[in-house]
Design a protein around this motif. Structure first.
Motif, PDB file in Angstrom:
ATOM      1  N   GLN A 152       0.833  -1.226   0.000  1.00 34.34           N
ATOM      2  CA  GLN A 152       0.000   0.000   0.000  1.00 34.34           C
ATOM      3  C   GLN A 152       0.859   1.264   0.000  1.00 34.34           C
ATOM      4  OE1 GLN A 152      -1.033  -2.399   2.727  1.00 34.34           O
ATOM      5  NE2 GLN A 152      -1.941  -3.376   0.932  1.00 34.34           N
ATOM      6  N   ILE A 153       1.923   1.241  -0.801  1.00 35.10           N
ATOM      7  CA  ILE A 153       2.773   2.435  -0.924  1.00 35.10           C
ATOM      8  C   ILE A 153       2.543   3.006  -2.327  1.00 35.10           C
ATOM      9  CG2 ILE A 153       5.158   3.302  -0.921  1.00 35.10           C
ATOM     10  CD1 ILE A 153       5.851   0.828   0.841  1.00 35.10           C
ATOM     11  N   ARG A 154       2.361   4.307  -2.410  1.00 27.27           N
ATOM     12  CA  ARG A 154       2.071   4.917  -3.718  1.00 27.27           C
ATOM     13  C   ARG A 154       3.253   4.722  -4.674  1.00 27.27           C
ATOM     14  NH1 ARG A 154       0.848  10.519  -1.922  1.00 27.27           N
ATOM     15  NH2 ARG A 154       2.379  10.978  -3.536  1.00 27.27           N
ATOM     16  N   PRO A 155       2.967   4.450  -5.962  1.00 29.98           N
ATOM     17  CA  PRO A 155       4.065   4.171  -6.906  1.00 29.98           C
ATOM     18  C   PRO A 155       5.030   5.337  -7.072  1.00 29.98           C
ATOM     19  CG  PRO A 155       1.940   4.286  -8.048  1.00 29.98           C
ATOM     20  CD  PRO A 155       1.650   4.316  -6.589  1.00 29.98           C
ATOM     21  N   ASP A 156       4.540   6.578  -6.862  1.00 34.63           N
ATOM     22  CA  ASP A 156       5.445   7.713  -7.066  1.00 34.63           C
ATOM     23  C   ASP A 156       6.381   7.946  -5.874  1.00 34.63           C
ATOM     24  OD1 ASP A 156       3.622   8.679  -5.274  1.00 34.63           O
ATOM     25  OD2 ASP A 156       3.034  10.448  -6.457  1.00 34.63           O
ATOM     26  N   ARG A 157       6.349   7.045  -4.875  1.00 38.79           N
ATOM     27  CA  ARG A 157       7.322   7.148  -3.770  1.00 38.79           C
ATOM     28  C   ARG A 157       8.716   6.708  -4.224  1.00 38.79           C
ATOM     29  NH1 ARG A 157       5.882  10.426   0.025  1.00 38.79           N
ATOM     30  NH2 ARG A 157       7.653   9.595   1.182  1.00 38.79           N
ATOM     31  N   VAL A 158       8.799   6.029  -5.360  1.00 42.19           N
ATOM     32  CA  VAL A 158      10.108   5.609  -5.889  1.00 42.19           C
ATOM     33  C   VAL A 158      10.203   6.098  -7.335  1.00 42.19           C
ATOM     34  CG1 VAL A 158      11.585   3.630  -6.455  1.00 42.19           C
ATOM     35  CG2 VAL A 158      10.136   3.550  -4.421  1.00 42.19           C
ATOM     36  N   ARG A 159      11.309   6.755  -7.646  1.00 35.38           N
ATOM     37  CA  ARG A 159      11.493   7.240  -9.025  1.00 35.38           C
ATOM     38  C   ARG A 159      12.293   6.194  -9.795  1.00 35.38           C
ATOM     39  NH1 ARG A 159      14.748  11.849  -8.715  1.00 35.38           N
ATOM     40  NH2 ARG A 159      15.219  11.302  -6.579  1.00 35.38           N
ATOM     41  N   LEU A 160      11.604   5.507 -10.712  1.00 38.94           N
ATOM     42  CA  LEU A 160      12.243   4.410 -11.440  1.00 38.94           C
ATOM     43  C   LEU A 160      12.834   4.916 -12.745  1.00 38.94           C
ATOM     44  CD1 LEU A 160       9.403   1.763 -11.009  1.00 38.94           C
ATOM     45  CD2 LEU A 160      11.631   1.783  -9.860  1.00 38.94           C
ATOM     46  N   SER A 161      14.057   4.487 -13.044  1.00 37.86           N
ATOM     47  CA  SER A 161      14.599   4.817 -14.359  1.00 37.86           C
ATOM     48  C   SER A 161      15.593   3.756 -14.803  1.00 37.86           C
ATOM     49  CB  SER A 161      15.244   6.206 -14.357  1.00 37.86           C
ATOM     50  OG  SER A 161      16.272   6.231 -13.411  1.00 37.86           O
ATOM     51  N   SER A 162      15.890   3.795 -16.079  1.00 37.62           N
ATOM     52  CA  SER A 162      16.879   2.879 -16.666  1.00 37.62           C
ATOM     53  C   SER A 162      18.263   3.396 -16.309  1.00 37.62           C
ATOM     54  CB  SER A 162      16.696   2.883 -18.182  1.00 37.62           C
ATOM     55  OG  SER A 162      17.932   2.829 -18.839  1.00 37.62           O
ATOM     56  N   CYS A 163      19.242   2.516 -16.241  1.00 36.23           N
ATOM     57  CA  CYS A 163      20.569   3.038 -15.892  1.00 36.23           C
ATOM     58  C   CYS A 163      21.219   3.774 -17.052  1.00 36.23           C
ATOM     59  CB  CYS A 163      21.486   2.001 -15.245  1.00 36.23           C
ATOM     60  SG  CYS A 163      21.403   0.392 -15.882  1.00 36.23           S
ATOM     61  N   LEU A 164      20.537   3.887 -18.190  1.00 31.50           N
ATOM     62  CA  LEU A 164      21.042   4.757 -19.254  1.00 31.50           C
ATOM     63  C   LEU A 164      20.559   6.195 -19.070  1.00 31.50           C
ATOM     64  CD1 LEU A 164      20.660   2.425 -22.348  1.00 31.50           C
ATOM     65  CD2 LEU A 164      22.763   3.137 -21.220  1.00 31.50           C
ATOM     66  N   ASP A 165      19.539   6.380 -18.200  1.00 32.51           N
ATOM     67  CA  ASP A 165      19.083   7.749 -17.922  1.00 32.51           C
ATOM     68  C   ASP A 165      20.116   8.439 -17.043  1.00 32.51           C
ATOM     69  OD1 ASP A 165      16.725   7.317 -19.303  1.00 32.51           O
ATOM     70  OD2 ASP A 165      15.724   6.492 -17.530  1.00 32.51           O
ATOM     71  N   ARG A 166      20.177   9.753 -17.159  1.00 30.31           N
ATOM     72  CA  ARG A 166      21.124  10.494 -16.298  1.00 30.31           C
ATOM     73  C   ARG A 166      20.505  10.701 -14.939  1.00 30.31           C
ATOM     74  NH1 ARG A 166      25.305  13.894 -18.351  1.00 30.31           N
ATOM     75  NH2 ARG A 166      24.982  15.390 -16.690  1.00 30.31           N
TER      76      ARG A 166
END
Ligand SMILES: C[S@@+](CC[C@H](N)C(=O)[O-])C[C@H]1O[C@@H](n2cnc3c(N)ncnc32)[C@H](O)[C@@H]1O
Length: 377
Positions: free
Chosen positions: A90-104
């Motif tokens: 029950q944690i909101r998805p925007d609590r973690v910022r997900l990105s690819s390791c090619l993103d800066r």
């Protein structure tokens, strides 16, 4: 669902994709060791800008979600796992910022937690990429199982970020402590790399986490000699595309085909794109998709699926993903469409194809590999 109990709380975590009768946990002793260390040293007392690298199924991101961490990973599956486990708790998805390791990464981080990946090249690339986003006060802690931490792992940290030492082992896990030294000059990041193929003549781009990055895999080399050719308009999918060479050869042999490159590794999808664009000078369009096999692809939409399946998932060895790829291919193929597969002979893919499609043909084999095709009836 199994529960992870750590000082940050008790969290229900599952692996992804979710499978019936799952026997493996969604975290390991290194995650527990790391989360205990963060609590023992009070590293979140003043809410840090937190960066997590390579969280396998989201255990670290979920437990530390109060601090809105950025989580970078090369794995689409790891990101899906993290989203699922945030939801499970029950944690909101925007609590973690997900990105690819090619993103800066953005800005400077106070705390960087690195799950040590199996692939040393990926770690090297990641350390180069985070260097501009740390300063001398950044706390950097790596974590991994003892069998995955070698002298060369510590040398990478020493060379790229600064002096590094390890902890005592606990439940076969170890931590790595690195003190950033902003005065050292580690040189240039050697990734992505390219290699040249003579037959067919191509420049292949390989980001650091791509399968067989120093040259063409021998199974792949065998496979591309037999890729079918046609002038018909068609849709061809390179499933588990890696550097994209299989789809590229298919595009050359099928000038009117639309190509779709799919892989669960963001770096693979980007490598396939670079390889394809280098070959066609940007004049031929193709689609590229990070995905879990063929999830969400329209049924009855493809004429040909080409696949050199993986036979490892994380540390677990198995053919679960191959099964999933073949089952998905059957759904996504049009009637009369074909799945072509290359694999080690001992993997006996013909048994699976026969069971799923009711037919298969042995296209070619040598002492190590076999190429099979199955038709959707
Ligand atoms: C044996 S490699 C083949 C790579 C490339 N086609 C070649 O022949 O060089 C298998 C590929 O499948 C990808 N893969 C693994 N699991 C996947 C999944 N669930 N969905 C899509 N791709 C996946 C891996 O990242 C890897 O690039």
């Amino acid at each position: 669902m199994e529960k992870l109990s750590v000082p940050q709380g008790r969290f229900g975590l599952s692996r992804y994709p979710v499978r019936k009768k799952e026997t493996l946990r969604a975290w390991d002793a290194a995650d527990e060791y790391l989360l205990n260390e963060v609590a023992d040293k009070n590293l979140t007392a003043v809410a840090p800008r937190l960066l997590i690298l390579n969280d396998g199924f989201g255990a670290l991101s979920v437990a530390l979600s109060d601090f809105m961490p950025a989580m970078m990973s090369d794995s689409y599956l790891a990101q899906q796992a993290t989203l699922l486990n945030l939801q499970n708790n029950q944690i909101r998805p925007d609590r973690v910022r997900l990105s690819s390791c090619l993103d800066r990464p953005d800005g400077i981080y106070d705390l960087v937690l690195v799950k040590i990946p199996k692939n040393r090249s990926l770690l090297e690339d990641q350390l180069f990429r985070i260097r501009p986003h740390i300063n001398k006060d950044t706390k950097i802690i790596g974590a991994g199982m003892v069998k995955g931490i070698h002298r060369s792992t510590l040398e990478l940290f020493n060379h790229i970020l600064g002096p590094t030492h390890t902890s005592l082992a606990r439940k076969k896990a170890r931590l790595i402590f690195c003190e950033p030294d902003m005065t050292i000059d580690p040189g240039d990041n050697p990734y992505p790399r390219t290699f040249s193929l003579d037959k067919p003549r191509h420049e292949i781009t390989c980001h650091s986490n791509v399968f067989s990055q120093s040259g063409l895999d021998i199974g792949t080399r065998f496979f591309i000699e037999y890729i079918p050719a046609s002038d018909q308009t068609s849709t061809i999918i390179d499933l588990g595309c890696g550097n994209g060479i299989i789809g590229l050869v298919a595009a050359e042999l099928n000038p009117n085909a639309e190509l779709l490159f799919i892989d669960e590794s963001f770096m693979s999808v980007e490598s396939a794109k670079a390889t394809f664009n280098a070959a066609f000078g940007g004049l031929r369009k193709a689609d590229y998709q990070p995905n879990d096999c063929l999830a969400g692809i329209a049924e009855n939409s493809a004429d040909l699926v080409l696949c050199n399946p993986p036979f490892h998932q994380h540390a677990a060895i198995g053919d679960v993903t191959a099964w999933q790829m073949f089952g998905d291919a059957k759904k996504v193929l049009k009637r009369g469409g074909e799945l072509w597969v290359v694999g080690n002979r001992h993997l006996a893919y013909h048994v699976k194809l026969k069971r799923l499609f009711g037919n298969y043909v042995n296209i070619a084999s040598n002492n190590k590999f076999v190429i099979l095709k199955a038709k959707k009836r």
